[in-house]
Design a protein around this motif. Structure first.
Motif, PDB file in Angstrom:
ATOM      1  N   LEU A 193       0.836  -1.203   0.000  1.00 52.01           N
ATOM      2  CA  LEU A 193       0.000   0.000   0.000  1.00 52.01           C
ATOM      3  C   LEU A 193       0.874   1.259   0.000  1.00 52.01           C
ATOM      4  CD1 LEU A 193      -2.846  -0.985   2.489  1.00 52.01           C
ATOM      5  CD2 LEU A 193      -2.940  -0.924  -0.005  1.00 52.01           C
ATOM      6  N   GLY A 194       1.941   1.245   0.808  1.00 53.75           N
ATOM      7  CA  GLY A 194       2.859   2.375   0.822  1.00 53.75           C
ATOM      8  C   GLY A 194       3.562   2.541  -0.508  1.00 53.75           C
ATOM      9  N   TYR A 195       3.951   1.420  -1.115  1.00 56.40           N
ATOM     10  CA  TYR A 195       4.601   1.445  -2.435  1.00 56.40           C
ATOM     11  C   TYR A 195       3.676   2.033  -3.492  1.00 56.40           C
ATOM     12  CZ  TYR A 195       6.458  -0.436  -6.820  1.00 56.40           C
ATOM     13  OH  TYR A 195       6.916  -0.576  -8.118  1.00 56.40           O
ATOM     14  N   MET A 196       2.418   1.635  -3.467  1.00 54.68           N
ATOM     15  CA  MET A 196       1.460   2.135  -4.450  1.00 54.68           C
ATOM     16  C   MET A 196       1.185   3.623  -4.241  1.00 54.68           C
ATOM     17  SD  MET A 196      -0.933  -1.267  -4.307  1.00 54.68           S
ATOM     18  CE  MET A 196      -2.127  -1.035  -5.599  1.00 54.68           C
ATOM     19  N   GLU A 197       1.160   4.068  -2.980  1.00 53.51           N
ATOM     20  CA  GLU A 197       0.982   5.495  -2.700  1.00 53.51           C
ATOM     21  C   GLU A 197       2.121   6.323  -3.304  1.00 53.51           C
ATOM     22  OE1 GLU A 197      -1.085   7.601  -1.218  1.00 53.51           O
ATOM     23  OE2 GLU A 197      -2.634   6.219  -0.527  1.00 53.51           O
TER      24      GLU A 197
END
Length: 289
Positions: A193-197
């Motif tokens: 999720l952090g990577y996609m953000e």
């Protein structure tokens, strides 16, 4: 402060209330399954208990920190001198900006992944503070209480939001420091999720997400749906549309907003935007501006 209870659902906010409060519970008794119309940041300050949902249970004790979404059924049993502080809030009304904190694994784990994961799986919270860390957190909680008790005409509500943001970043940064309490799947999904953000504008394939998660495709898809309500690529699409909406609010041209958020075709972007939001990008911008 009085709680209104209707069909096992508790409410502490009326329509005109500031949507952020602190509840200190020096002796928390057992409770049956119930829901709220607000979210909770739970700080266990003493004692222990079994915190349970409809499908899982978790032992909690002093130092444990966890987040509950309003619609999530939960309760406490086997309480032993349980003491806790609940920071209750309505995120949709509070409107706290996330900016770059959404890219932190700790934020995603504590505020996004664990609440969904906890509904289905038993285990311990991934965040348990040391005595010194808890002492520092409680100073921030006291600062928040001070602002919430001050007259709003002095800018206290604005300041309260700022202190709450300090609490959020404090906990997000501390999440995961104790590797022994980390759940591998929670960490992997939080990392995604952090990577996609951070990389929503780049080309991201399902295969690349599977490789990054170290999970099988079926496991990744199941946990993603449990946590976010969407399959991985559907979540990415909604994230890109959300980010594009922020650009449209700044009067950025539709095609520029589309390309800046990872869409190669502005026509495809417009179709997906309307499908998700119910209006075209141009209609959306006219409504906002």
């Amino acid at each position: 402060m009085t709680a209104v209870k209707t069909d096992n659902k508790f409410s502490f906010f009326s329509s005109g209330d500031f949507p952020l409060k602190i509840l200190r519970m020096p002796r928390h008794n057992e409770t049956r399954l119930h829901t709220h119309d607000f979210s909770e940041l739970v700080i266990i300050t003493g004692g222990s208990a079994v915190h349970f949902t409809g499908q899982s249970e978790h032992t909690v004790m002093a130092g444990n920190i966890f987040v509950l979404k309003g619609a999530d059924e939960h309760g406490y049993r086997e309480t032993r001198n349980l003491e806790l502080i609940n920071i209750i809030f309505k995120n949709d009304r509070l409107g706290i900006p996330l900016w770059d904190i959404a890219g932190l694994q700790g934020y995603q784990a504590l505020f996004r992944v664990e609440p969904g994961y906890r509904r289905y799986y038993s285990g311990e919270s991934g965040l348990r503070l040391s005595v010194d860390e808890m002492r520092n957190l409680l100073v921030l909680v006291q600062n928040l209480e001070k602002e919430l008790d001050s007259p709003p005409e002095n800018g206290a509500w604005y300041s309260a939001c700022a202190v709450f943001m300090q609490i959020i970043i404090f906990l997000s940064r501390h999440y995961g420091m104790n590797k022994k309490l980390q759940n591998a799947k929670v960490c992997r999904i939080s990392d995604l999720l952090g990577y996609m953000e951070k990389n929503y504008a780049e080309k991201i394939s399902l295969d690349s997400l599977v490789r990054r998660s170290f999970c099988s495709l079926s496991t990744l898809r199941r946990i993603f749906i449990e946590v976010t309500g969407y399959a991985p690529i559907d979540y990415l699409l909604h994230l890109r549309i959300q980010k594009a909406g922020l650009l449209l609010r700044q009067n950025i041209p539709v095609s520029a907003a589309a390309f800046a958020c990872g869409f190669d075709d502005s026509n495809y972007f417009s179709r997906q935007f309307k499908k998700i939001t119910g209006c075209s990008p141009r209609e959306y911008r006219l409504r906002i501006l």
